[in-house]
Design an enzyme around this catalytic site. Structure first.
Site, PDB file in Angstrom:
ATOM      1  N   GLU A 129      83.420  58.180 -81.765  1.00  0.00           N
ATOM      2  CA  GLU A 129      84.430  57.327 -82.404  1.00  0.00           C
ATOM      3  C   GLU A 129      85.448  58.165 -83.166  1.00  0.00           C
ATOM      4  OE1 GLU A 129      81.224  54.840 -84.086  1.00  0.00           O
ATOM      5  OE2 GLU A 129      82.446  53.149 -83.426  1.00  0.00           O
TER       6      GLU A 129
ATOM      7  N   GLU B 174      74.604  53.318 -80.110  1.00  0.00           N
ATOM      8  CA  GLU B 174      74.196  52.476 -81.235  1.00  0.00           C
ATOM      9  C   GLU B 174      73.300  51.307 -80.819  1.00  0.00           C
ATOM     10  OE1 GLU B 174      77.105  53.750 -80.685  1.00  0.00           O
ATOM     11  OE2 GLU B 174      78.073  54.382 -82.547  1.00  0.00           O
TER      12      GLU B 174
HETATM   13  C1  LIG Z   1      79.022  54.844 -87.171  1.00  0.00           C
HETATM   14  C2  LIG Z   1      78.478  54.776 -85.767  1.00  0.00           C
HETATM   15  O1  LIG Z   1      79.150  53.703 -85.090  1.00  0.00           O
HETATM   16  C3  LIG Z   1      77.011  54.504 -85.716  1.00  0.00           C
HETATM   17  C4  LIG Z   1      76.544  53.789 -86.926  1.00  0.00           C
HETATM   18  C5  LIG Z   1      76.252  55.747 -85.430  1.00  0.00           C
HETATM   19  O2  LIG Z   1      76.772  56.810 -85.280  1.00  0.00           O
HETATM   20  S1  LIG Z   1      74.573  55.531 -85.290  1.00  0.00           S
HETATM   21  C6  LIG Z   1      73.986  57.083 -84.639  1.00  0.00           C
HETATM   22  C7  LIG Z   1      74.333  57.224 -83.211  1.00  0.00           C
HETATM   23  N1  LIG Z   1      73.784  58.461 -82.702  1.00  0.00           N
HETATM   24  C8  LIG Z   1      72.630  58.461 -82.009  1.00  0.00           C
HETATM   25  O3  LIG Z   1      72.046  57.447 -81.757  1.00  0.00           O
HETATM   26  C9  LIG Z   1      72.127  59.808 -81.546  1.00  0.00           C
HETATM   27  C10 LIG Z   1      70.629  59.919 -81.782  1.00  0.00           C
HETATM   28  N2  LIG Z   1      70.127  61.197 -81.351  1.00  0.00           N
HETATM   29  C11 LIG Z   1      69.903  61.465 -80.052  1.00  0.00           C
HETATM   30  O4  LIG Z   1      70.175  60.693 -79.153  1.00  0.00           O
HETATM   31  C12 LIG Z   1      69.291  62.798 -79.749  1.00  0.00           C
HETATM   32  O5  LIG Z   1      68.716  63.335 -80.938  1.00  0.00           O
HETATM   33  C13 LIG Z   1      70.285  63.814 -79.184  1.00  0.00           C
HETATM   34  C14 LIG Z   1      71.446  63.938 -80.134  1.00  0.00           C
HETATM   35  C15 LIG Z   1      70.706  63.390 -77.793  1.00  0.00           C
HETATM   36  C16 LIG Z   1      69.575  65.186 -79.101  1.00  0.00           C
HETATM   37  O6  LIG Z   1      68.371  65.029 -78.371  1.00  0.00           O
HETATM   38  P1  LIG Z   1      67.287  66.212 -78.340  1.00  0.00           P
HETATM   39  O7  LIG Z   1      66.174  65.805 -77.448  1.00  0.00           O
HETATM   40  O8  LIG Z   1      68.005  67.493 -78.078  1.00  0.00           O
HETATM   41  O9  LIG Z   1      66.748  66.345 -79.830  1.00  0.00           O
HETATM   42  P2  LIG Z   1      65.892  65.233 -80.612  1.00  0.00           P
HETATM   43  O10 LIG Z   1      64.453  65.632 -80.603  1.00  0.00           O
HETATM   44  O11 LIG Z   1      66.239  63.897 -80.142  1.00  0.00           O
HETATM   45  O12 LIG Z   1      66.481  65.398 -82.087  1.00  0.00           O
HETATM   46  C17 LIG Z   1      66.201  66.619 -82.790  1.00  0.00           C
HETATM   47  C18 LIG Z   1      65.996  66.220 -84.243  1.00  0.00           C
HETATM   48  O13 LIG Z   1      67.221  65.663 -84.753  1.00  0.00           O
HETATM   49  C19 LIG Z   1      66.978  64.355 -85.257  1.00  0.00           C
HETATM   50  N3  LIG Z   1      68.153  63.526 -85.004  1.00  0.00           N
HETATM   51  C20 LIG Z   1      68.879  63.499 -83.878  1.00  0.00           C
HETATM   52  N4  LIG Z   1      69.896  62.655 -84.002  1.00  0.00           N
HETATM   53  C21 LIG Z   1      69.838  62.134 -85.250  1.00  0.00           C
HETATM   54  C22 LIG Z   1      70.609  61.197 -85.994  1.00  0.00           C
HETATM   55  N5  LIG Z   1      71.707  60.638 -85.490  1.00  0.00           N
HETATM   56  N6  LIG Z   1      70.223  60.909 -87.242  1.00  0.00           N
HETATM   57  C23 LIG Z   1      69.131  61.496 -87.792  1.00  0.00           C
HETATM   58  N7  LIG Z   1      68.344  62.385 -87.143  1.00  0.00           N
HETATM   59  C24 LIG Z   1      68.710  62.700 -85.884  1.00  0.00           C
HETATM   60  C25 LIG Z   1      65.762  63.875 -84.510  1.00  0.00           C
HETATM   61  O14 LIG Z   1      65.100  62.859 -85.242  1.00  0.00           O
HETATM   62  C26 LIG Z   1      64.938  65.135 -84.414  1.00  0.00           C
HETATM   63  O15 LIG Z   1      64.346  65.337 -85.688  1.00  0.00           O
HETATM   64  P3  LIG Z   1      62.884  66.088 -85.791  1.00  0.00           P
HETATM   65  O16 LIG Z   1      61.911  65.287 -84.951  1.00  0.00           O
HETATM   66  O17 LIG Z   1      63.095  67.485 -85.224  1.00  0.00           O
HETATM   67  O18 LIG Z   1      62.549  66.078 -87.236  1.00  0.00           O
END
Ligand SMILES: C[C@H](O)[C@H](C)C(=O)SCCNC(=O)CCNC(=O)[C@H](O)C(C)(C)COP(=O)([O-])OP(=O)([O-])OC[C@H]1O[C@@H](n2cnc3c(N)ncnc32)[C@H](O)[C@@H]1OP(=O)([O-])[O-]
Length: 661
Positions: A46, A66
């Site tokens: 975004e 999301e």
């Molecule tokens: C305003 C806006 O409109 C809205 C409201 C938002 O933006 S809402 C948020 C939208 N974003 C998401 O939904 C992305 C979520 N993340 C993922 O899809 C995946 O992480 C990844 C990016 C594709 C990487 O995958 P990976 O396999 O390489 O590593 P991982 O094992 O998954 O992740 C490695 C470590 O990073 C942590 N982590 C990853 N993304 C995170 C996030 N967005 N928030 C917090 N922790 C996160 C995860 O818990 C793990 O922690 P730990 O276990 O090591 O302690």
């Protein structure tokens, strides 16, 4: 950037608000070029959409995931993306939450350029080249929406699909509603986006889905009752693997290994089966190559009848016919054929891994790798360790699962491991409900209305009724060893329903025979229709056994089936088959179609309220004292007595010494 920090959602947000920040960038007079190196997800994408240009590295991935967290894009994504790429493509990305490659993003028009070089450097050069260009046409929020003539129809179909696939999830529907508002002026559309986000943000479904997100990562931090765990055990490298037994499961496993770039020896004992498997596996790989548009070295897999090729592999996964004697014999052979350090893994779905380990000279290198059909699609992998499995063997199987794109869950060996063990009381209750007056479609409808991907009887027809029949015969519950003529209504004093056995004895094995609990258009058919024969069969069975049918409501179906499953989950925790209840939720959401927006069976029990689960089990146990699975588990009672602590504290309340390993 992977978007907003999900951990912040459970506490007041800090830092500058994203929406005004993005709007300010977009409105600025200085050209801003987004350089996308790794991931641009959620708020990350975004933010990039608010920039005037976007440059992506060829390996970058972009998306608005999301919806998988029970939310909608809430920083203008539902308004800018449809303006940039049109409603159909924007709806697809936002409702599914799927990521797109940089190449696809370029085709869609999301990015202006894709580079193999450092995206930041390219972006700086790009910025210099556009420094004198007017920006007015680069501000997406000022673009008029691209409304196709059939937009109403597109939105209607998207809404229907969101309801149907969401199985009760709110976020996919809200995604459609937010995108629909992109036909309004930007400021009005943003008001709708914020209103829908506010409705979802504090919803139980959003909390449950965010719990799922972290649970699927938490299970990677596995541990065993003997203290071995993910950060004190070292996985071995797997340079080459073998799959023995190329039926449906073996073929899927072989495909997973090749897609992960691991050389595979694919072995069969039967020439015709080997050729058939070769055709299917190569076709599946060709399809993946086209879909993933990745270079795949199809020479990675070697099909053979000869055991001698097994000498050079680091790990074997057997997926031969589900027969203990056959598997024990194979494991004994592998002990002498394979290198002494080769790991011997079994894909068995419920045979005793300890017994297979005993058949080898290396019980420490034996673990279960229980894939779920179709193995190249279902993300769940149960890694089953015995009391003799070495931490290194478990670490290696868990690591291999991750390489294969699976969510691996380490579980101790016990009948049915975790998923199938918890499934047994669930299926058992469904059979009893038929005896008491329900039809298969009434039971399935209640379960599917709850959100399960497939009701228990449709699921049995799909997987084949003979699978369970074989297991019950092996357990001596039915079959030649059981006196014919008399129907077993009790086994060791406990109620047993022979209905499924009787159905199988009529040759009704489910979809494969064109009839089972339902009627299909023919053998191999998929369209389940209520079958008058089944209704008459149930009526006759109840008459013969003096069972007075009664009307059974949805609530009782759910409580009897789901609470019996949850109760077994508590017993799994008591036995320390897993060390964390989140493992049970991950297994059920990823492997059994449990609705993720309820978190999983154990999380759901906490949401319903443990006292209510306990109370209803006590009630049903009073009504059906001959069903031990309805007897509330000790752990459930303890937790209620302790005031129902949150799920991450449950294991603190298991009395020491109850561990089975
Ligand atoms: C305003 C806006 O409109 C809205 C409201 C938002 O933006 S809402 C948020 C939208 N974003 C998401 O939904 C992305 C979520 N993340 C993922 O899809 C995946 O992480 C990844 C990016 C594709 C990487 O995958 P990976 O396999 O390489 O590593 P991982 O094992 O998954 O992740 C490695 C470590 O990073 C942590 N982590 C990853 N993304 C995170 C996030 N967005 N928030 C917090 N922790 C996160 C995860 O818990 C793990 O922690 P730990 O276990 O090591 O302690």
């Amino acid at each position: 950037m992977s978007g907003a920090d999900i951990r912040e959602f459970s506490r007041p947000m800090t830092g500058p608000a994203l929406v005004p920040l993005i709007d300010a960038i977009e409105a600025g007079e200085k050209p801003v070029v987004a350089a996308i190196e790794g991931m641009a997800l959620g708020g990350g994408l975004e933010l990039a959409l608010g920039c005037h240009y976007r440059i992506a590295h060829s390996k970058a991935q972009l998306g608005l995931p999301e919806v998988t967290l029970g939310l909608i894009p809430a920083a203008g994504g539902t308004q800018r993306l449809p303006r940039l790429i049109g409603f159909p493509a924007a709806l697809d990305m936002i409702i599914t939450g799927r990521r797109v490659s940089a190449g696809d993003a370029l085709k869609l028009g999301i990015v202006d350029q894709v580079t193999e070089r450092n995206a930041g450097e390219v972006a700086v050069a790009f910025a210099r080249s556009v420094v004198d260009c007017p920006l007015v046409s680069r501000r997406l929020s000022t673009w008029p929406p691209l409304c196709p003539a059939d937009l109403d129809n597109i939105l209607q179909m998207a809404l229907a699909r969101a309801w149907q696939r969401g199985r009760g999830a709110l976020a996919p529907v809200a995604c459609v509603q937010a995108v629909q508002a992109a036909r309004l002026p930007y400021s009005q559309g943003m008001q709708q986006e914020q209103k829908l986000m506010s409705m979802l943000f504090a919803s139980p479904q959003a909390r449950a889905l965010q719990y799922c997100f972290f649970s699927q990562r938490a299970v990677g931090k596995w541990s065993m009752p003997n203290g071995a765990c993910w950060d004190n055990s070292t996985a071995r490298p797997i340079r080459k693997a073998a799959v023995i037994g190329l039926g449906t499961m073996g073929r899927g496993i072989a495909v997973c290994l090749v897609l992960a770039g691991i050389p595979v020896i694919a072995m069969e004992t039967d020439e015709k089966q080997l050729e058939a498997a070769r055709r299917v596996v190569m076709a599946l790989l060709e399809k993946e190559v086209q879909k993933l548009a990745v270079g795949l070295h199809l020479g990675l897999i070697h099909f053979t009848l000869e055991q001698r090729y097994l000498r050079e592999v680091d790990l074997v996964i057997e997926a031969v016919f589900e027969d203990l004697a056959l598997k024990k014999q194979l494991f004994a052979e592998l002990s002498s054929v394979c290198h002494p350090d080769t790991l011997l893994c079994t894909n068995t779905s419920q045979l005793d891994v300890d017994q297979l380990a005993t058949a080898t000279s290396r019980p420490d290198l034996v673990v279960g790798m229980h894939f779920f059909a179709p193995a190249n699609k279902i993300k769940l992998l149960e890694v089953v360790f015995t009391s003799r499995s070495s931490p290194e063997a478990v670490a290696t199987a868990m690591q291999l699962g991750k390489w294969l794109g699976k969510v691996s869950v380490a579980v101790a060996n016990c009948p049915g491991f975790v998923g199938n063990r918890m499934l047994r009381p669930y299926v058992e209750q469904a059979g009893f409900l038929l005896e008491e007056g329900a039809t298969p479609e009434q039971v399935d409808s209640a379960l599917e209305h709850f959100g399960l991907a497939m009701g228990v009887f449709r699921m049995s027809d799909l997987s084949g009724l003979d699978v369970g029949w074989r297991v019950r015969k092996a357990a001596g519950l039915t079959g030649p060893g059981v006196p014919q003529g008399q129907l077993l209504q009790t086994q060791q004093g406990y109620r047993y329903s022979p209905l499924a056995d009787l159905i199988c004895q009529k040759g009704r094995l489910g979809q494969k025979t064109g009839c089972g609990w339902y009627l299909y258009e023919g053998p191999g058919g998929h369209m389940a229709r209520p079958d008058p024969w089944v209704h008459a069969f149930l009526e006759e069975y109840r008459r013969v056994h003096g069972l007075q049918p009664r009307s059974i409501g949805q609530q009782e179906v759910l409580e009897r089936c789901l609470f019996a499953l949850i109760n077994e989950g508590f017993r799994v925790l008591e036995d320390r088959i897993v060390m964390d209840p989140v493992a049970l939720d991950v297994i059920y959401v990823l492997g059994y179609g449990w609705p993720a927006h309820t978190g999983g069976p154990m999380y759901y029990a906490g949401e319903v309220g443990l006292p209510r689960v306990l109370g209803r089990l006590e009630y049903y146990q009073r009504v059906h004292p001959d069903i031990p699975h309805l007897r509330p588990s000790a752990l459930l009672r303890q937790l209620v007595a302790k005031g129902s602590p949150p799920i991450h504290k449950w294991m603190w309340h298991i009395e020491e010494g109850s561990s089975r390993l």
